[in-house]
Design an enzyme around this catalytic site. Sequence first.
Site, short mmCIF file in Angstrom:
data_model
loop_
_atom_site.label_atom_id
_atom_site.label_comp_id
_atom_site.label_asym_id
_atom_site.label_seq_id
_atom_site.Cartn_x
_atom_site.Cartn_y
_atom_site.Cartn_z
N ASP A 8 0.87 -1.18 0.00
CA ASP A 8 0.00 0.00 0.00
C ASP A 8 0.90 1.23 0.00
O ASP A 8 2.13 1.11 0.00
CB ASP A 8 -0.94 -0.03 1.22
CG ASP A 8 -2.23 0.74 0.95
OD1 ASP A 8 -2.31 1.49 -0.05
OD2 ASP A 8 -3.16 0.61 1.76
N GLU A 10 0.21 4.49 1.89
CA GLU A 10 0.19 5.42 3.02
C GLU A 10 1.29 5.14 4.03
O GLU A 10 1.72 6.04 4.76
CB GLU A 10 -1.18 5.39 3.70
CG GLU A 10 -2.31 5.99 2.87
CD GLU A 10 -2.91 5.02 1.86
OE1 GLU A 10 -2.35 3.91 1.67
OE2 GLU A 10 -3.94 5.35 1.25
N HIS A 60 -3.17 0.04 -3.15
CA HIS A 60 -3.53 1.46 -3.02
C HIS A 60 -4.69 1.83 -3.95
O HIS A 60 -4.73 1.44 -5.10
CB HIS A 60 -2.32 2.33 -3.33
CG HIS A 60 -2.54 3.77 -3.01
ND1 HIS A 60 -2.93 4.19 -1.75
CD2 HIS A 60 -2.44 4.89 -3.76
CE1 HIS A 60 -3.06 5.51 -1.76
NE2 HIS A 60 -2.76 5.95 -2.97
N HIS A 107 -1.24 0.99 6.61
CA HIS A 107 -1.57 2.14 7.47
C HIS A 107 -2.56 1.73 8.55
O HIS A 107 -3.21 0.68 8.45
CB HIS A 107 -2.17 3.26 6.61
CG HIS A 107 -3.30 2.76 5.75
ND1 HIS A 107 -4.58 2.61 6.22
CD2 HIS A 107 -3.30 2.32 4.46
CE1 HIS A 107 -5.33 2.12 5.26
NE2 HIS A 107 -4.59 1.92 4.18
N HIS A 119 -7.23 5.07 7.81
CA HIS A 119 -8.55 4.89 7.21
C HIS A 119 -8.76 3.40 6.98
O HIS A 119 -7.83 2.61 7.13
CB HIS A 119 -8.66 5.65 5.87
CG HIS A 119 -7.83 5.07 4.77
ND1 HIS A 119 -6.45 5.21 4.72
CD2 HIS A 119 -8.15 4.32 3.68
CE1 HIS A 119 -5.98 4.60 3.64
NE2 HIS A 119 -7.00 4.04 2.99
N GLU A 138 -7.55 -2.28 6.92
CA GLU A 138 -7.23 -3.17 5.81
C GLU A 138 -6.31 -4.31 6.24
O GLU A 138 -6.46 -5.45 5.81
CB GLU A 138 -6.60 -2.35 4.68
CG GLU A 138 -7.63 -1.49 3.99
CD GLU A 138 -7.05 -0.24 3.33
OE1 GLU A 138 -6.02 -0.36 2.64
OE2 GLU A 138 -7.62 0.85 3.51
ZN LIG Z 1 -3.64 3.10 0.14
#
Ligand SMILES: [Zn+2]
Length: 284
Positions: A8, A10, A60, A107, A119, A138
Amino acid sequence: MKVFVSVDMEGISGLVRWADVTPGSIDFQLNRSLMTADANAAIEGAFNAGATEVVVEENHGVEDLCVLRMDEIDPRCRVVRGAGRPGASTMAGLDDTCDLVMLVGHHARAGSFPGIMAHTISYTEFSLVSLAGTPVGEADFFIRRAGELSVPVGLITGDQIVAEQVANLCPDVEQVILKQALGRQAGDCIPPLRARAMIQEGASRAVQRAMGHELGPYPTSGPYEFEVALRKPANEAMAENLASLNEFELLNDEQVRLVADRIELGFRRVAYLGYARRAGATKY
Ligand SMILES: [Zn+2]
């Protein structure tokens, strides 16, 4: 030893703001290279420790963004990317032939503070996603998907918050903390050139632990009951879309409940709520 690496953006070294991970922003093209370099460090560490196959998958923007630089990624791996992936969406490449999962650049979950760009699946659409009453991110989906397949999670790279959240479920995971979250868009960062060496070492240790049978899969099974808190009330189209799908229940105009037997379906259904405001959007 086949290693699955979910990447990802972030949690990539040096990145702290939404502008850092949003297409069209000032550093986005540069940051794609930083992301690719963090992934390469994990790939290098995995092969150095004896991995024979590495599959990398982009996470992402759920499926919509292709961010890794294909001209820079380690040629020894394969890369799963693009929209409309079958099976478990951004976990399409994760199956029971994998021996180890690595989460690179992930993240913290929605609702975390601090937590760099915290998030769950969609920052703009969801304020919280809960599984059986507990907030999830996630990484929690990946840990459970891997658990269903009896594959352990051996590495997490990102800020100290996501590392702690993953370690709570996977106590033997290698935590490579590349930045200390100071808020939601601020952090105290280890420069990427040093961060890569840390990722490489962490990935090697994770493979060694997996080979030594020191890592166990997270024990989990369905059904999974999710609740998703929407940032803004459901519009008419969303209410209509959800009313036509038995698997969703609009509890009130900002809260949706759904149940899934397997986590991959849970992930797809939660992700669908991110675009369920479009008139007629009932496929996911
Ligand atoms: Zn992401």
